[in-house]
Design an enzyme around this catalytic site. Structure first.
Site, PDB file in Angstrom:
ATOM      1  CB  CYS A 131     -79.554  53.878 -49.899  1.00 54.89           C
ATOM      2  SG  CYS A 131     -78.266  52.856 -49.158  1.00 54.89           S
ATOM      3  CG  HIS A 244     -80.622  51.243 -45.081  1.00 56.11           C
ATOM      4  ND1 HIS A 244     -80.515  49.880 -45.128  1.00 56.11           N
ATOM      5  CD2 HIS A 244     -79.669  51.740 -45.940  1.00 56.11           C
ATOM      6  CE1 HIS A 244     -79.550  49.549 -45.970  1.00 56.11           C
ATOM      7  NE2 HIS A 244     -79.018  50.649 -46.470  1.00 56.11           N
TER       8      HIS A 244
END
Length: 333
Positions: A131, A244
């Site tokens: 990710c 993130h």
């Protein structure tokens, strides 16, 4: 592949599995059948899909008969055991784990960047990148195409949901315990995560980096077809629930202009530029949460390195960093 296909979701009850179902629904998928697969303890559980509900079945080697595409999000061990069964049954496997990412005969794909690599799936297995790598490359890849990147220095700020639901629970419990003055319990993370940041994501290896940090280099090289690219990353867990963030300094062959870089990024699919410092416009994790696009801002000339740009990129690691990317791969098959 949106219509009339038989789709299986492995790990359907997990956070990414549920997000995959949401992405299929939101993007207009109308499969002839959706088979939800998980562990025996989840069998019989009902999950919502397309205005109704579907029962979860126990994952077995024979679960993939008649399946056209199998979306795996149940961890490396499950993928290694069951993905070959799915491929042998005739399904194309799109795997969210790290099990096959660096296998030479398995393409590692971000559709906006290297969609053409899906044709290399000789084993009928396609890997979804890490990710953090996806979020970083969504901004870096357009700049690499325009200016040719040679080196990257990156620091990530990774949300607790990247550790699964248990990461969220640990943050919530520690916040409550801290407020009440009670002792904290450490289960998911090696140090307290509430009101803290932890400069370790995954285990350390012999060179002093973590596995997560090495994924940033190794996966970026494969996706960009840039075997000489050098990446030095520091991956950090932060007390944020979702999305993130990555601070990136990228060194290029020439001296890219920030204005031209903004133009390149604004034209790139899956990217939104939020970069007006006069107006206080720059992306934060809350801006990216539950969104499909990655957001980039703070684009500027790096003052320490020649021919370098610094920028800040944020993306929802459950959505684009996992579930959405897998569904997009299925759409380009």
């Amino acid at each position: 592949m949106k219509h009339g296909k038989h789709v299986a979701v492995v790990g359907a009850t997990g956070a990414v599995g549920r997000e995959i179902l949401l992405c299929l629904e939101r993007r207009g998928w109308k499969p002839s059948e959706v088979r939800l697969l998980a562990s025996a303890r989840s069998a019989g559980r009902e999950l919502p899909f397309a205005g109704g509900s579907r029962a979860v079945e126990e994952l077995r080697p024979e679960s993939f008969r008649g399946v056209d595409v199998a979306l795996f999000s149940a961890g490396s061990a499950i993928s290694r055991e069951f993905a070959p069964h799915a491929a042998q049954a005739g399904a194309v496997v799109i795997d969210n784990s790290s099990a096959f990412r660096m296998d030479e005969d398995v393409p590692l794909v971000v559709p906006e960047i290297n969609a053409e690599d899906v044709r290399l799936a000789a084993r009928k297995i396609i890997a979804n990148p890490n990710c953090t790598t996806i979020v970083t490359l969504m901004a870096l890849a357009p700049l690499h195409r325009a200016f040719h990147c040679r080196q990257v220095i990156a620091s990530s700020y990774q949300a607790v949901s990247g550790s699964g639901a248990q990461g969220i629970v640990e943050l919530e419990q520690q916040v409550q315990a801290s407020v009440r003055g009670e002792a904290l319990t450490l289960q998911v993370y090696p140090r307290q995560i509430a009101f803290n940041v932890i400069p370790q994501v995954e285990a350390f290896i012999d060179n002093g980096y973590t596995r997560e940090e090495m994924k940033m280099q190794n996966e970026s090289r494969k996706i960009l077809h840039a075997p000489e690219l050098r990446v030095s990353a520091t991956c950090v867990r932060v007390p944020v629930y979702r999305s993130h963030s990555v601070s990136v300094t990228a060194v290029f062959e020439g001296a890219p202009d920030p204005g031209r870089a903004r133009e390149v990024l604004a034209a790139a699919p899956g990217i939104q530029v939020m970069d007006d410092i006069a107006a206080g416009s720059y992306p934060t994790p809350l801006d990216a949460a539950n969104g499909d696009d990655c957001l980039v801002g703070r684009i500027r000339v790096d003052l320490a390195l020649d021919n370098a740009l610094a920028f800040w990129v944020v993306g929802d690691q459950v959505r684009k960093g996992a579930a959405l990317n897998a569904v997009q791969i299925a759409e380009i098959l």
